[in-house]
Design a protein around this motif. Structure first.
Motif, PDB file in Angstrom:
ATOM      1  N   THR A  84      44.183  56.466  45.665  1.00  0.00           N
ATOM      2  CA  THR A  84      44.275  56.316  44.204  1.00  0.00           C
ATOM      3  C   THR A  84      43.383  55.203  43.657  1.00  0.00           C
ATOM      4  N   VAL A  85      42.659  54.520  44.547  1.00  0.00           N
ATOM      5  CA  VAL A  85      41.832  53.383  44.122  1.00  0.00           C
ATOM      6  C   VAL A  85      40.402  53.856  43.865  1.00  0.00           C
ATOM      7  N   PHE A  86      39.886  53.513  42.691  1.00  0.00           N
ATOM      8  CA  PHE A  86      38.503  53.815  42.319  1.00  0.00           C
ATOM      9  C   PHE A  86      37.683  52.535  42.465  1.00  0.00           C
ATOM     10  N   TYR A  87      36.631  52.584  43.258  1.00  0.00           N
ATOM     11  CA  TYR A  87      35.787  51.411  43.487  1.00  0.00           C
ATOM     12  C   TYR A  87      34.610  51.439  42.515  1.00  0.00           C
ATOM     13  N   ASP A  88      34.336  50.299  41.918  1.00  0.00           N
ATOM     14  CA  ASP A  88      33.278  50.220  40.921  1.00  0.00           C
ATOM     15  C   ASP A  88      32.438  48.971  41.181  1.00  0.00           C
ATOM     16  N   ASP A  89      31.150  49.164  41.419  1.00  0.00           N
ATOM     17  CA  ASP A  89      30.247  48.054  41.692  1.00  0.00           C
ATOM     18  C   ASP A  89      30.180  47.044  40.553  1.00  0.00           C
ATOM     19  N   ARG A  90      30.499  47.462  39.356  1.00  0.00           N
ATOM     20  CA  ARG A  90      30.445  46.546  38.213  1.00  0.00           C
ATOM     21  C   ARG A  90      31.529  45.477  38.285  1.00  0.00           C
ATOM     22  N   LEU A  91      32.479  45.637  39.199  1.00  0.00           N
ATOM     23  CA  LEU A  91      33.545  44.652  39.362  1.00  0.00           C
ATOM     24  C   LEU A  91      33.225  43.618  40.446  1.00  0.00           C
ATOM     25  N   ARG A  92      32.016  43.647  40.975  1.00  0.00           N
ATOM     26  CA  ARG A  92      31.605  42.654  41.972  1.00  0.00           C
ATOM     27  C   ARG A  92      31.468  41.283  41.308  1.00  0.00           C
ATOM     28  N   GLU A  93      31.567  40.251  42.123  1.00  0.00           N
ATOM     29  CA  GLU A  93      31.346  38.878  41.661  1.00  0.00           C
ATOM     30  C   GLU A  93      29.855  38.702  41.372  1.00  0.00           C
ATOM     31  N   LEU A  94      29.494  37.574  40.780  1.00  0.00           N
ATOM     32  CA  LEU A  94      28.100  37.257  40.488  1.00  0.00           C
ATOM     33  C   LEU A  94      27.290  37.270  41.781  1.00  0.00           C
ATOM     34  N   ASP A  95      26.083  37.820  41.710  1.00  0.00           N
ATOM     35  CA  ASP A  95      25.163  37.819  42.843  1.00  0.00           C
ATOM     36  C   ASP A  95      24.406  36.491  42.819  1.00  0.00           C
ATOM     37  N   PHE A  96      24.701  35.625  43.774  1.00  0.00           N
ATOM     38  CA  PHE A  96      24.068  34.310  43.829  1.00  0.00           C
ATOM     39  C   PHE A  96      22.752  34.322  44.600  1.00  0.00           C
ATOM     40  N   GLY A  97      22.269  35.500  44.978  1.00  0.00           N
ATOM     41  CA  GLY A  97      20.959  35.613  45.623  1.00  0.00           C
ATOM     42  C   GLY A  97      20.844  34.727  46.852  1.00  0.00           C
ATOM     43  N   TYR A 113      24.299  35.175  34.527  1.00  0.00           N
ATOM     44  CA  TYR A 113      25.637  35.386  33.979  1.00  0.00           C
ATOM     45  C   TYR A 113      25.619  36.432  32.859  1.00  0.00           C
ATOM     46  N   PRO A 114      24.610  36.416  31.954  1.00  0.00           N
ATOM     47  CA  PRO A 114      24.553  37.483  30.945  1.00  0.00           C
ATOM     48  C   PRO A 114      24.463  38.881  31.555  1.00  0.00           C
ATOM     49  N   GLN A 115      23.781  39.033  32.682  1.00  0.00           N
ATOM     50  CA  GLN A 115      23.727  40.341  33.348  1.00  0.00           C
ATOM     51  C   GLN A 115      25.112  40.743  33.846  1.00  0.00           C
ATOM     52  N   MET A 116      25.839  39.777  34.402  1.00  0.00           N
ATOM     53  CA  MET A 116      27.191  40.066  34.879  1.00  0.00           C
ATOM     54  C   MET A 116      28.099  40.425  33.709  1.00  0.00           C
ATOM     55  N   VAL A 117      28.003  39.688  32.617  1.00  0.00           N
ATOM     56  CA  VAL A 117      28.801  39.986  31.420  1.00  0.00           C
ATOM     57  C   VAL A 117      28.497  41.401  30.939  1.00  0.00           C
ATOM     58  N   GLU A 118      27.238  41.778  30.962  1.00  0.00           N
ATOM     59  CA  GLU A 118      26.844  43.120  30.515  1.00  0.00           C
ATOM     60  C   GLU A 118      27.473  44.212  31.374  1.00  0.00           C
ATOM     61  N   THR A 124      48.671  51.672  31.602  1.00  0.00           N
ATOM     62  CA  THR A 124      48.574  50.465  32.419  1.00  0.00           C
ATOM     63  C   THR A 124      47.507  50.670  33.489  1.00  0.00           C
ATOM     64  N   VAL A 125      46.560  49.741  33.523  1.00  0.00           N
ATOM     65  CA  VAL A 125      45.438  49.806  34.454  1.00  0.00           C
ATOM     66  C   VAL A 125      45.453  48.545  35.327  1.00  0.00           C
ATOM     67  N   ALA A 126      45.255  48.729  36.620  1.00  0.00           N
ATOM     68  CA  ALA A 126      45.132  47.607  37.547  1.00  0.00           C
ATOM     69  C   ALA A 126      43.669  47.456  37.938  1.00  0.00           C
ATOM     70  N   ILE A 127      43.241  46.205  38.037  1.00  0.00           N
ATOM     71  CA  ILE A 127      41.887  45.905  38.484  1.00  0.00           C
ATOM     72  C   ILE A 127      41.999  44.815  39.548  1.00  0.00           C
ATOM     73  N   VAL A 128      41.496  45.093  40.739  1.00  0.00           N
ATOM     74  CA  VAL A 128      41.457  44.095  41.803  1.00  0.00           C
ATOM     75  C   VAL A 128      40.024  43.581  41.845  1.00  0.00           C
ATOM     76  N   ALA A 129      39.864  42.280  41.556  1.00  0.00           N
ATOM     77  CA  ALA A 129      38.510  41.760  41.389  1.00  0.00           C
ATOM     78  C   ALA A 129      38.438  40.277  41.731  1.00  0.00           C
ATOM     79  N   HIS A 130      37.444  39.627  41.169  1.00  0.00           N
ATOM     80  CA  HIS A 130      37.079  38.250  41.473  1.00  0.00           C
ATOM     81  C   HIS A 130      37.306  37.362  40.256  1.00  0.00           C
ATOM     82  N   ALA A 131      37.350  36.057  40.476  1.00  0.00           N
ATOM     83  CA  ALA A 131      37.594  35.110  39.382  1.00  0.00           C
ATOM     84  C   ALA A 131      36.588  35.277  38.250  1.00  0.00           C
ATOM     85  N   GLY A 132      35.301  35.440  38.579  1.00  0.00           N
ATOM     86  CA  GLY A 132      34.279  35.589  37.540  1.00  0.00           C
ATOM     87  C   GLY A 132      34.505  36.820  36.686  1.00  0.00           C
ATOM     88  N   VAL A 133      34.861  37.917  37.310  1.00  0.00           N
ATOM     89  CA  VAL A 133      35.133  39.164  36.582  1.00  0.00           C
ATOM     90  C   VAL A 133      36.349  38.991  35.677  1.00  0.00           C
TER      91      VAL A 133
END
Length: 178
Positions: free
Chosen positions: A69-82, A116-121, A137-146
Protein backbone atom coordinates in the motif's frame (compact mmCIF):
# COMPACT_ATOMS: atom_id res chain seq x y z
CA UNK A 1 -7.71 16.42 4.62
CA UNK A 2 -5.22 15.40 7.28
CA UNK A 3 -1.61 14.93 6.33
CA UNK A 4 0.46 12.93 8.81
CA UNK A 5 4.19 13.43 8.26
CA UNK A 6 6.40 10.77 9.85
CA UNK A 7 10.14 11.29 10.10
CA UNK A 8 12.39 8.27 9.73
CA UNK A 9 13.99 6.84 12.86
CA UNK A 10 17.58 7.35 14.05
CA UNK A 11 20.49 6.52 11.77
CA UNK A 12 23.76 4.75 12.54
CA UNK A 13 26.09 7.69 12.00
CA UNK A 14 28.17 9.84 14.27
CA UNK A 15 26.38 13.09 15.16
CA UNK A 16 27.35 15.98 12.90
CA UNK A 17 27.51 14.03 9.64
CA UNK A 18 25.66 15.34 6.56
CA UNK A 19 23.81 12.44 4.94
CA UNK A 20 21.05 13.98 2.75
CA UNK A 21 20.30 11.47 0.00
CA UNK A 22 22.84 8.85 1.05
CA UNK A 23 21.37 5.49 2.01
CA UNK A 24 22.68 5.05 5.52
CA UNK A 25 22.11 2.28 8.04
CA UNK A 26 19.50 2.64 10.73
CA UNK A 27 20.52 2.76 14.38
CA UNK A 28 20.45 -0.38 16.47
CA UNK A 29 17.42 1.12 18.21
CA UNK A 30 15.35 0.80 15.01
CA UNK A 31 13.14 -2.03 16.27
CA UNK A 32 12.18 -0.10 19.41
CA UNK A 33 11.77 3.22 17.58
CA UNK A 34 9.62 1.76 14.81
CA UNK A 35 7.29 0.18 17.36
CA UNK A 36 6.95 3.54 19.15
CA UNK A 37 6.08 5.25 15.85
CA UNK A 38 3.50 2.57 15.08
CA UNK A 39 1.91 3.12 18.50
CA UNK A 40 1.66 6.88 17.88
CA UNK A 41 -0.19 6.14 14.64
CA UNK A 42 -2.65 3.78 16.31
CA UNK A 43 -6.17 5.03 15.65
CA UNK A 44 -5.43 6.63 12.29
CA UNK A 45 -6.91 5.14 9.13
CA UNK A 46 -4.92 6.18 6.08
CA UNK A 47 -6.41 6.51 2.62
CA UNK A 48 -3.02 6.86 0.95
CA UNK A 49 0.56 6.26 2.09
CA UNK A 50 3.64 7.82 0.51
CA UNK A 51 7.29 7.40 1.37
CA UNK A 52 10.69 8.57 0.32
CA UNK A 53 12.42 5.66 -1.43
CA UNK A 54 15.53 6.10 0.72
CA UNK A 55 16.12 3.03 2.86
CA UNK A 56 15.67 4.78 6.23
CA UNK A 57 12.12 5.79 5.22
CA UNK A 58 11.28 2.68 3.21
CA UNK A 59 12.06 0.29 6.09
CA UNK A 60 9.93 2.30 8.50
CA UNK A 61 7.04 2.59 6.02
CA UNK A 62 7.11 -1.15 5.33
CA UNK A 63 7.03 -1.96 9.04
CA UNK A 64 4.15 0.36 9.87
CA UNK A 65 2.06 -0.27 6.74
CA UNK A 66 1.39 -3.13 4.36
CA UNK A 67 4.26 -2.73 1.85
CA UNK A 68 1.82 -3.21 -1.05
CA UNK A 69 0.00 0.00 0.00
CA UNK A 70 3.06 2.29 0.09
CA UNK A 71 3.73 4.57 -2.89
CA UNK A 72 7.36 5.67 -3.21
CA UNK A 73 8.03 9.12 -4.60
CA UNK A 74 11.49 10.52 -5.35
CA UNK A 75 10.23 14.03 -4.62
CA UNK A 76 10.15 13.07 -0.93
CA UNK A 77 13.92 12.56 -0.77
CA UNK A 78 16.04 14.77 1.48
CA UNK A 79 18.20 17.54 -0.02
CA UNK A 80 20.96 16.27 -2.31
CA UNK A 81 24.17 17.56 -0.72
CA UNK A 82 26.28 16.43 -3.69
CA UNK A 83 29.98 16.19 -2.81
CA UNK A 84 29.22 17.01 0.82
CA UNK A 85 27.28 13.79 1.42
CA UNK A 86 28.72 11.84 4.39
CA UNK A 87 31.12 14.64 5.35
CA UNK A 88 31.02 16.34 8.71
CA UNK A 89 29.18 19.63 8.98
CA UNK A 90 32.37 21.10 10.46
CA UNK A 91 34.38 20.05 7.39
CA UNK A 92 31.74 21.55 5.12
CA UNK A 93 31.72 24.79 7.09
CA UNK A 94 35.53 24.97 7.04
CA UNK A 95 35.58 24.60 3.25
CA UNK A 96 35.34 28.10 1.71
CA UNK A 97 32.56 26.97 -0.65
CA UNK A 98 30.76 25.30 2.24
CA UNK A 99 30.86 28.47 4.31
CA UNK A 100 29.46 30.51 1.41
CA UNK A 101 26.67 27.94 1.00
CA UNK A 102 25.87 27.84 4.73
CA UNK A 103 25.65 31.62 4.82
CA UNK A 104 23.17 31.54 1.92
CA UNK A 105 21.66 28.01 2.00
CA UNK A 106 18.23 29.34 1.03
CA UNK A 107 19.44 30.27 -2.44
CA UNK A 108 22.66 28.50 -3.41
CA UNK A 109 23.05 24.86 -4.46
CA UNK A 110 25.25 22.50 -2.51
CA UNK A 111 28.54 21.50 -4.19
CA UNK A 112 27.40 19.49 -7.24
CA UNK A 113 24.09 18.90 -5.51
CA UNK A 114 20.73 20.57 -5.14
CA UNK A 115 19.60 24.00 -4.03
CA UNK A 116 16.96 24.51 -1.38
CA UNK A 117 14.66 26.26 -3.91
CA UNK A 118 14.90 23.15 -6.13
CA UNK A 119 13.90 20.96 -3.18
CA UNK A 120 11.01 23.30 -2.33
CA UNK A 121 9.86 23.09 -5.94
CA UNK A 122 9.80 19.27 -6.01
CA UNK A 123 8.13 18.92 -2.58
CA UNK A 124 5.57 21.58 -3.57
CA UNK A 125 4.80 19.71 -6.81
CA UNK A 126 4.24 16.53 -4.79
CA UNK A 127 2.03 18.32 -2.27
CA UNK A 128 -0.07 20.00 -4.98
CA UNK A 129 -0.76 16.60 -6.56
CA UNK A 130 -1.72 15.03 -3.23
CA UNK A 131 -4.12 17.91 -2.51
CA UNK A 132 -6.02 17.13 -5.72
CA UNK A 133 -6.68 13.55 -4.64
CA UNK A 134 -9.83 12.81 -2.69
CA UNK A 135 -8.29 11.41 0.48
CA UNK A 136 -9.26 12.13 4.06
CA UNK A 137 -5.98 11.11 5.69
CA UNK A 138 -2.60 10.77 4.01
CA UNK A 139 0.61 9.45 5.58
CA UNK A 140 4.03 10.55 4.38
CA UNK A 141 7.22 8.90 5.63
CA UNK A 142 10.04 11.32 4.91
CA UNK A 143 12.93 13.44 6.15
CA UNK A 144 13.21 16.54 8.35
CA UNK A 145 13.82 18.82 5.35
CA UNK A 146 10.73 17.56 3.53
CA UNK A 147 8.58 17.90 6.65
CA UNK A 148 9.81 21.46 7.19
CA UNK A 149 8.90 22.36 3.62
CA UNK A 150 5.45 20.80 4.02
CA UNK A 151 4.92 22.84 7.20
CA UNK A 152 6.07 25.96 5.38
CA UNK A 153 3.59 25.36 2.54
CA UNK A 154 0.62 24.35 4.70
CA UNK A 155 1.04 26.87 7.51
CA UNK A 156 2.52 29.61 5.32
CA UNK A 157 5.64 29.95 7.50
CA UNK A 158 8.99 31.14 6.24
CA UNK A 159 11.61 28.44 5.84
CA UNK A 160 14.11 30.60 7.73
CA UNK A 161 11.79 30.73 10.76
CA UNK A 162 11.24 26.97 10.60
CA UNK A 163 14.96 26.23 10.67
CA UNK A 164 15.12 28.17 13.92
CA UNK A 165 11.91 26.88 15.53
CA UNK A 166 10.92 23.50 14.05
CA UNK A 167 13.10 20.41 14.02
CA UNK A 168 11.21 17.16 13.54
CA UNK A 169 12.86 14.57 15.76
CA UNK A 170 13.69 11.05 14.59
CA UNK A 171 10.50 9.00 14.58
CA UNK A 172 8.30 12.06 15.10
CA UNK A 173 4.73 12.31 13.86
CA UNK A 174 3.52 15.75 12.73
CA UNK A 175 -0.16 16.25 11.95
CA UNK A 176 -1.31 18.89 9.46
CA UNK A 177 -4.88 19.94 8.71
CA UNK A 178 -5.35 21.03 5.11
Amino acid sequence: MKLIAIRHTSVELEPGICYGQSDVALARTFQKEREEVALRLNGFRFDKIYSSPLLRCKLLAEFIFDPATVFYDDRLRELDFGEWELKSWNAIYNDPLGKVWMDNYQNLPTLNGESYPQMVERVSAFFNEVKLEENNTVAIVAHAGVIRILKSIIEKCSIEDLFNTFKPEYGSVTEFEI
